[in-house]
Enzyme design. Structure first.
Site, PDB file in Angstrom:
ATOM      1  N   GLU A  13       0.804  -1.222   0.000  1.00  0.00           N
ATOM      2  CA  GLU A  13       0.000   0.000   0.000  1.00  0.00           C
ATOM      3  C   GLU A  13       0.838   1.274   0.000  1.00  0.00           C
ATOM      4  O   GLU A  13       0.311   2.354  -0.240  1.00  0.00           O
ATOM      5  CB  GLU A  13      -0.952  -0.016   1.195  1.00  0.00           C
ATOM      6  CG  GLU A  13      -1.992  -1.135   1.100  1.00  0.00           C
ATOM      7  CD  GLU A  13      -2.835  -1.295   2.351  1.00  0.00           C
ATOM      8  OE1 GLU A  13      -3.929  -1.869   2.248  1.00  0.00           O
ATOM      9  OE2 GLU A  13      -2.396  -0.862   3.443  1.00  0.00           O
ATOM     10  N   MET A  42      -9.164  -2.135   8.208  1.00  0.00           N
ATOM     11  CA  MET A  42      -8.661  -2.448   9.546  1.00  0.00           C
ATOM     12  C   MET A  42      -7.878  -1.330  10.232  1.00  0.00           C
ATOM     13  O   MET A  42      -7.310  -1.570  11.295  1.00  0.00           O
ATOM     14  CB  MET A  42      -7.802  -3.717   9.481  1.00  0.00           C
ATOM     15  CG  MET A  42      -8.581  -4.950   9.048  1.00  0.00           C
ATOM     16  SD  MET A  42      -7.586  -6.463   8.950  1.00  0.00           S
ATOM     17  CE  MET A  42      -7.131  -6.705  10.676  1.00  0.00           C
ATOM     18  N   ASP A  45     -11.477  -6.613  -2.586  1.00  0.00           N
ATOM     19  CA  ASP A  45     -12.392  -7.751  -2.462  1.00  0.00           C
ATOM     20  C   ASP A  45     -13.778  -7.226  -2.134  1.00  0.00           C
ATOM     21  O   ASP A  45     -13.945  -6.059  -1.797  1.00  0.00           O
ATOM     22  CB  ASP A  45     -11.909  -8.722  -1.372  1.00  0.00           C
ATOM     23  CG  ASP A  45     -11.753  -8.029  -0.016  1.00  0.00           C
ATOM     24  OD1 ASP A  45     -12.704  -8.104   0.788  1.00  0.00           O
ATOM     25  OD2 ASP A  45     -10.707  -7.409   0.238  1.00  0.00           O
TER      26      ASP A  45
END
Length: 232
Positions: free
Chosen positions: A12, A174, A198
């Site tokens: 990321e 998260m 996803d």
């Protein structure tokens, strides 16, 4: 303007890190901070580690040591909105914890006592993200609620429960609510930019591994455009 960018995982942050000129690296508490310029703008890029504790700890260090004017959280997420597909981007309007429950004492589901029920992203940063998104083709860019919890959302029953609690939810991940909570305490504006790796609950573990790089590419592209927009 000093712009902070936070990503949890190597995938990321890697794309943006390679584009930072005059880059210097600082490591504190196993968190990596990369300072320099991105297209002429002063930036510090943080690789925070995964989960809410890592995100909160590293964001606190970031705000104390580097004193950024704004914070952009980037990376991947699981999609909740039916209209969105893998690779699409969600810009946060608000962020909430989906795994906090103190409703027995009258708090809203997701609300930490003493904190807002939801953390509002900065309107100027949202606008900068939307303006920048107009330059990206072939993917959808939506804005809405993003929810955070210390679990990967692969269980359909859990997905259904969270969807019931937050019918207006666009994506889950998260770290964002922990980052938002720290920014709230420091009174530093933030926004979250997440590309979908996803669709929550639908073979999401397989999809995540397959499409993480695609999500990282899309979110990094928008963040770079946004840095340019903010630096005008």
């Amino acid at each position: 303007m000093n712009i902070a960018i936070i990503g949890a995982m190597e995938e990321e942050v890697a794309i943006l890190r390679e584009k930072i000129a005059n880059r210097t690296e600082t490591t504190v508490a196993n968190c990596s901070f990369y300072s320099g310029t991105l297209d002429g703008a002063n930036v510090v890029l943080l690789k925070s580690g995964i989960g809410k504790v890592n995100a909160a700890m590293s964001t606190t260090i970031l705000l104390e040591r580097f004193a950024p004017d704004v914070v952009i959280n980037t990376g991947s997420a699981g999609g909740f909105a039916p209209s969105l597909n893998v690779g699409d981007i969600v810009i946060s309007t608000e962020v909430v914890h989906h795994d906090v429950d103190v409703t027995a004492f009258g708090y809203a589901y997701g609300q930490v006592p003493g904190m807002p029920a939801r953390y509002a992203a900065d309107e100027r940063l949202i606008q900068a993200a939307e303006t920048s998104a107009a330059h990206i083709r072939d993917i959808q860019v939506a804005k809405g609620l993003i929810a955070t919890g210390d679990s990967f959302m692969h269980d359909p029953a859990r997905v259904d429960f969270v969807r019931t609690q937050f019918p207006d939810l666009y994506a889950v991940e998260m770290e964002a609510a922990a980052i938002a909570q720290v920014c709230h305490q420091f009174n530093v504006p933030f926004v979250v930019i997440r590309a979908l790796s996803d669709i929550a609950g639908k073979e999401s573990n397989v999809s995540f591994e397959q499409f993480l790089q695609k999500a990282a590419l899309h979110s990094s592209e928008l963040v770079q455009l946004m840095v340019n927009e903010l630096n005008k």
